[in-house]
Scaffold this motif. Structure first.
Motif, PDB file in Angstrom:
ATOM      1  N   VAL A  54     -36.074  -3.713  -6.028  1.00 53.28           N
ATOM      2  CA  VAL A  54     -37.509  -3.779  -6.297  1.00 53.28           C
ATOM      3  C   VAL A  54     -37.790  -3.390  -7.732  1.00 53.28           C
ATOM      4  O   VAL A  54     -37.373  -2.337  -8.210  1.00 53.28           O
ATOM      5  N   ARG A  55     -38.492  -4.261  -8.438  1.00 53.34           N
ATOM      6  CA  ARG A  55     -38.828  -4.022  -9.837  1.00 53.34           C
ATOM      7  C   ARG A  55     -40.333  -4.048 -10.058  1.00 53.34           C
ATOM      8  O   ARG A  55     -40.812  -4.270 -11.156  1.00 53.34           O
ATOM      9  N   SER A  56     -41.118  -3.916  -9.004  1.00 55.47           N
ATOM     10  CA  SER A  56     -42.581  -3.825  -9.033  1.00 55.47           C
ATOM     11  C   SER A  56     -43.243  -5.084  -9.576  1.00 55.47           C
ATOM     12  O   SER A  56     -44.339  -5.045 -10.088  1.00 55.47           O
ATOM     13  N   GLY A  57     -42.563  -6.226  -9.440  1.00 55.34           N
ATOM     14  CA  GLY A  57     -43.189  -7.497  -9.771  1.00 55.34           C
ATOM     15  C   GLY A  57     -43.400  -7.673 -11.267  1.00 55.34           C
ATOM     16  O   GLY A  57     -42.717  -7.095 -12.106  1.00 55.34           O
ATOM     17  N   ASP A  58     -44.341  -8.556 -11.619  1.00 54.45           N
ATOM     18  CA  ASP A  58     -44.620  -8.848 -13.021  1.00 54.45           C
ATOM     19  C   ASP A  58     -45.470  -7.768 -13.682  1.00 54.45           C
ATOM     20  O   ASP A  58     -45.579  -7.719 -14.899  1.00 54.45           O
ATOM     21  N   ARG A  59     -46.090  -6.931 -12.892  1.00 54.16           N
ATOM     22  CA  ARG A  59     -46.973  -5.911 -13.437  1.00 54.16           C
ATOM     23  C   ARG A  59     -46.158  -4.699 -13.873  1.00 54.16           C
ATOM     24  O   ARG A  59     -45.300  -4.227 -13.132  1.00 54.16           O
ATOM     25  N   PRO A  60     -46.367  -4.169 -15.082  1.00 50.18           N
ATOM     26  CA  PRO A  60     -45.618  -2.984 -15.516  1.00 50.18           C
ATOM     27  C   PRO A  60     -45.783  -1.833 -14.517  1.00 50.18           C
ATOM     28  O   PRO A  60     -46.862  -1.619 -13.964  1.00 50.18           O
ATOM     29  N   LEU A  61     -44.692  -1.108 -14.326  1.00 53.91           N
ATOM     30  CA  LEU A  61     -44.706  -0.030 -13.350  1.00 53.91           C
ATOM     31  C   LEU A  61     -45.763   1.017 -13.680  1.00 53.91           C
ATOM     32  O   LEU A  61     -46.447   1.532 -12.793  1.00 53.91           O
ATOM     33  N   VAL A  62     -45.917   1.325 -14.968  1.00 51.31           N
ATOM     34  CA  VAL A  62     -46.891   2.346 -15.355  1.00 51.31           C
ATOM     35  C   VAL A  62     -48.307   1.902 -14.992  1.00 51.31           C
ATOM     36  O   VAL A  62     -49.160   2.722 -14.642  1.00 51.31           O
ATOM     37  N   GLU A  63     -48.579   0.594 -15.030  1.00 50.90           N
ATOM     38  CA  GLU A  63     -49.893   0.110 -14.624  1.00 50.90           C
ATOM     39  C   GLU A  63     -50.112   0.329 -13.126  1.00 50.90           C
ATOM     40  O   GLU A  63     -51.218   0.664 -12.686  1.00 50.90           O
ATOM     41  N   HIS A  64     -49.065   0.108 -12.330  1.00 52.94           N
ATOM     42  CA  HIS A  64     -49.160   0.410 -10.901  1.00 52.94           C
ATOM     43  C   HIS A  64     -49.527   1.877 -10.693  1.00 52.94           C
ATOM     44  O   HIS A  64     -50.413   2.215  -9.907  1.00 52.94           O
ATOM     45  N   VAL A  65     -48.810   2.747 -11.406  1.00 51.91           N
ATOM     46  CA  VAL A  65     -49.045   4.186 -11.251  1.00 51.91           C
ATOM     47  C   VAL A  65     -50.455   4.546 -11.698  1.00 51.91           C
ATOM     48  O   VAL A  65     -51.170   5.304 -11.020  1.00 51.91           O
ATOM     49  N   ALA A  66     -50.875   3.997 -12.839  1.00 53.35           N
ATOM     50  CA  ALA A  66     -52.203   4.328 -13.358  1.00 53.35           C
ATOM     51  C   ALA A  66     -53.293   3.900 -12.384  1.00 53.35           C
ATOM     52  O   ALA A  66     -54.250   4.648 -12.122  1.00 53.35           O
ATOM     53  N   ALA A  67     -53.161   2.691 -11.820  1.00 51.26           N
ATOM     54  CA  ALA A  67     -54.165   2.208 -10.868  1.00 51.26           C
ATOM     55  C   ALA A  67     -54.202   3.085  -9.624  1.00 51.26           C
ATOM     56  O   ALA A  67     -55.276   3.393  -9.090  1.00 51.26           O
ATOM     57  N   ALA A  68     -53.017   3.499  -9.151  1.00 56.33           N
ATOM     58  CA  ALA A  68     -52.968   4.340  -7.957  1.00 56.33           C
ATOM     59  C   ALA A  68     -53.598   5.705  -8.221  1.00 56.33           C
ATOM     60  O   ALA A  68     -54.358   6.224  -7.389  1.00 56.33           O
ATOM     61  N   VAL A  69     -53.300   6.299  -9.381  1.00 58.95           N
ATOM     62  CA  VAL A  69     -53.869   7.614  -9.709  1.00 58.95           C
ATOM     63  C   VAL A  69     -55.387   7.527  -9.785  1.00 58.95           C
ATOM     64  O   VAL A  69     -56.107   8.418  -9.306  1.00 58.95           O
ATOM     65  N   ARG A  70     -55.897   6.441 -10.381  1.00 56.20           N
ATOM     66  CA  ARG A  70     -57.353   6.273 -10.444  1.00 56.20           C
ATOM     67  C   ARG A  70     -57.947   6.154  -9.039  1.00 56.20           C
ATOM     68  O   ARG A  70     -58.987   6.761  -8.729  1.00 56.20           O
ATOM     69  N   ALA A  71     -57.301   5.365  -8.176  1.00 62.83           N
ATOM     70  CA  ALA A  71     -57.814   5.194  -6.814  1.00 62.83           C
ATOM     71  C   ALA A  71     -57.788   6.511  -6.047  1.00 62.83           C
ATOM     72  O   ALA A  71     -58.727   6.843  -5.312  1.00 62.83           O
ATOM     73  N   PHE A  72     -56.729   7.289  -6.221  1.00 64.62           N
ATOM     74  CA  PHE A  72     -56.650   8.588  -5.549  1.00 64.62           C
ATOM     75  C   PHE A  72     -57.772   9.503  -6.032  1.00 64.62           C
ATOM     76  O   PHE A  72     -58.389  10.232  -5.247  1.00 64.62           O
TER      77      PHE A  72
END
Length: 744
Positions: free
Chosen positions: A135-153
């Motif tokens: 798993v490489r988190s798709g085309d979206r940079p991993l840090v963007e995944h993390v940032a979006a999740a932190v904002r949602a939390f």
């Protein structure tokens, strides 16, 4: 915990004690090397190491890592220097054994007083390997995944919303077929409270799993090792060579990410049709609150950066959970203060707080969703709402008094715990009680009616013995929804409701002490009875008459003051206890001269120790003719409050220091990092809610826990960026992290 069956030798009768930390084997997508020191010889290795390194596994034993060539020995030396007692340290390295360069992602940790354990996995090459998709988190940079999740939390205002955000974020980042947020109840059973899944799968939302599905030893390991990945349930495990340590002991693999999973757990997953899993621990105040459990129906491997991101999101989830729960404590404190004010006013006008407490049932019952309440005080019973008969209440009080300690007592099924009280079930199946006196059976109790409940289990929890051979035990094979109608129980008391009851208790106990202390002065004929109550109170109390003679120094005050308490004869002696004594003397003289009350902070002198900060509430007690009958002093140890304030200041300094780390080497400010900002903002909000949550748990340990969590989340985020190869906005000018940086 006592020793249990060896790894792989347990069955369903003793799996609770299986020694899963002594697995003696690993998952074969990586390898394990055990050394006494970074430059020492290899003492143990996994049998598959030869395949992954291009050499013979047996030939590795007794040789240093330098023999494998590349940067492995140097990378491990750097990682070993950074190891502490907290958690493993990641690094990257290469080997050249067999004439071919191979790249590895590594992680190292050391057992206390023991060997160094090195786990290596082939580095992600961008191609799928023999162990399924990486798993490489798709085309979206991993840090963007993390940032979006932190904002949602950070935007979540309730536990349910937070859990939904976590399920969605983890599935989007990892791509597993199903991601569930799993929460434990006080009895250890788990319930799926949020889910994100492939539309082709049947929903498991709301399903419950019995506590036996996750043995206690596994729960303890989940607290220590926060992320566990199973790549392939049918993967042949790689045993250790040799199986035992040079001294003959089994290797403790508690913190090994590659550690093999119990055969019983693997069969459990096969029975569910699951091939690969990811489990992230959700830890609250050192206890396992729940899990994020991800299931996939084909082999699936997570690269280290995604695992590190999962660990980070689990930590951020726990931080936000603390903030949400502390907000509830703050609301509890507000309700209690309002009630306390009403009772104080009623005592002043009517002389009896008890009737005021029960006069408006809605005020007492609604916050706890109770149908009735009863006050047991000084041999009397006062009630409101729907309650059992008086004889039944007295029997219940005797039973609770025998079982209850100093803290709140809660039961959702009195009949199940005390069959002799089954007649209470219609009106008082559930009971929440708080003790009001340590000297008498004085209690305040809330009641809940029986509630017929349909509980949906993932399979029949009472039928785990399923197999082709009736004499063999196997995890259950059916996970179809199985509904149970539960009788004789009430809605369980939530932690926030128990905290509210505890706060009610604190307010009432404080009020009772004040009232009883006044009665001690104005009712000499009741002296013996009242002295017992006040003398054994948990609040430190001093009483002096109109002439300044000390007539009472209760046990709590004596414990606070120390040996000098026995020599207290006058208010002058009391003033001499404080530093400086002149300030206390002026306050006490003013009270005797007619000043009604004074509250403030003083320092209590102690022999051979620094002064003790205390809060002093001093009141002059007037008689009917206006003359002062005496003086009432109530002390409170402010050590915890001072510690909480220091912890808050330390946390603020830590957050401020973390925020300043965005300055570059030229001391010019960088562009703010949104993820670090969100993490620090969550921690700051949690700290503010904790500080407002008077009446909740002790604040200082929670602030210290929050600081540790924020530190860890920040550290994990840096590792995510390094492992992902991404740069923070301000890093671009100075250059990104190198592979060597990841090992530091």
């Amino acid at each position: 915990m006592t020793a249990g069956p060896a790894f792989g030798q347990a069955d369903l009768t003793n799996c609770e004690r299986e020694q899963i930390h002594l697995a003696g084997s690993i998952q074969s997508h990586g390898m394990l090397l055990v050394l006494g020191a970074p430059d020492g010889p290899v003492e143990q290795t996994s049998a598959n190491a030869g395949t992954l390194l291009g050499t013979d596994a047996q030939a590795l034993l007794g040789r240093p890592l330098a023999a494998l060539g590349g940067t492995l020995a140097a990378g491990l030396a750097a990682a070993a220097a950074a190891i502490d007692d907290a958690e493993p340290v990641p690094f990257r390295a290469t080997t050249t054994a067999g004439g071919r360069e191979r790249a590895f992602d590594g992680v190292a940790h050391r057992l206390p007083g023991g060997p160094l354990l090195v786990e290596l996995e082939p580095a992600d090459t961008g191609r799928d390997g023999p162990h399924g998709s990486t798993v490489r988190s798709g085309d979206r940079p991993l840090v963007e995944h993390v940032a979006a999740a932190v904002r949602a939390f950070g935007l979540a205002s309730s536990v349910d919303v937070l859990a939904d955000a976590a399920a969605s974020a983890f599935r989007e980042m990892t791509g597993y077929d199903r991601v569930m947020v799993y929460r434990f109840d006080p009895e250890g059973h788990g319930q799926i409270v949020a889910e994100a899944r492939d539309a082709r799968l049947e929903s498991l939302l709301g399903h419950r799993y019995p506590a036996t599905d996750i043995p206690q030893r596994a729960r303890e390991l989940y607290v220590r090792n926060r992320v566990r990945v199973l790549v392939d349930v049918d993967d042949p495990q790689a045993p250790l060579l040799p199986r035992r340590r040079p001294g003959g002991d089994e290797l403790d693999m508690s913190m090994c990410g590659l550690r093999s999973m119990s055969p019983l757990h693997l069969q459990y997953l096969r029975n569910m049709g699951v091939t690969a899993t990811l489990v992230v621990s959700l830890v609250r105040e050192g206890r396992l609150w729940g899990l994020v459990a991800a299931h996939h129906h084909s082999p699936r491997r997570l690269r280290p950066a995604v695992r590190a991101a999962s660990d980070l999101l689990g930590e951020v989830f726990s931080t936000r959970l603390a903030a949400i729960e502390q907000y509830a404590f703050a609301q509890v404190a507000l309700s209690v203060r309002r009630l306390e004010q009403r009772l104080v006013e009623a005592t002043a006008t009517e002389g009896d707080w008890r009737h005021a407490l029960l006069r408006t049932p809605r005020t007492l019952l609604q916050p706890l969703a109770a149908g009735g309440a009863a006050l047991f005080h000084d041999g009397e019973i006062l009630t409101c709402g729907e309650v059992p008969s008086t004889p039944e209440l007295r029997a219940l009080c005797r039973w609770v008094d025998e079982r209850g300690g100093d803290g709140p007592f809660a039961s959702s099924s009195v009949a199940r715990e005390a069959p002799s009280l089954a007649s209470l079930t219609p009106l008082a199946s559930g009971v929440l009680a708080v003790r009001l006196s340590s000297a008498r059976p004085d209690w305040l109790m809330w009641f809940r009616r029986e509630q017929l409940t349909s509980v949906t289990w993932a399979g029949d929890p009472s039928k785990p013995m399923v197999g082709d051979d009736p004499l063999e035990l196997s995890p259950r094979r059916s996970f179809a929804a199985w509904t149970e109608l539960v009788r004789g129980t009430a809605q369980p008391w939530a932690p926030a409701e128990i905290a509210l009851a505890r706060s009610f208790c604190g307010a009432l106990v404080d009020l009772i002490v004040q009232v009883d202390a006044v009665r001690l002065l104005i009712a000499e004929h009741q002296l013996a009875q009242v002295r017992t109550t006040v003398g054994n109170s948990r609040e430190p109390v001093l009483v002096a008459d109109a002439d300044g003679r000390v007539t009472l120094c209760n046990l709590a005050a004596g414990a606070l003051i120390g040996a000098r308490a026995d020599a207290l004869a006058t208010l002058d002696d009391v003033a001499a206890l404080f530093v400086p004594p002149e300030a206390a003397a002026r306050r006490l003289d003013a009270l005797r001269a007619g000043q009604v009350a004074w509250r403030g902070e003083l320092a209590l002198a102690r022999e051979g120790a620094p002064p003790l900060p205390v809060a002093l509430r001093a009141e002059a007690v007037p008689g009917r003719d206006g003359e002062v009958l005496g003086v009432l002093l109530i002390l409170a140890d402010l050590t915890d409050a001072k510690r909480a304030a220091a912890a808050r200041r330390h946390l603020e300094a830590t957050l401020d220091a973390a925020a300043r780390t965005v300055a570059g080497p030229d001391l010019m400010p960088r562009e703010p990092d949104p993820v670090i900002g969100a993490i620090l903002n969550n921690a700051s909000l949690a700290a503010m809610d904790m500080a407002d949550g008077v009446g909740g748990p002790a604040i200082a340990p929670m602030l210290e826990d929050l600081e540790a969590s924020a530190r860890r989340a920040t550290r994990l985020y840096r590792r995510v960026r390094e492992a992902a190869g991404d740069e923070a906005p301000g890093d671009r000018a100075a250059g990104g992290a190198t592979a060597g940086d990841a090992g530091r």
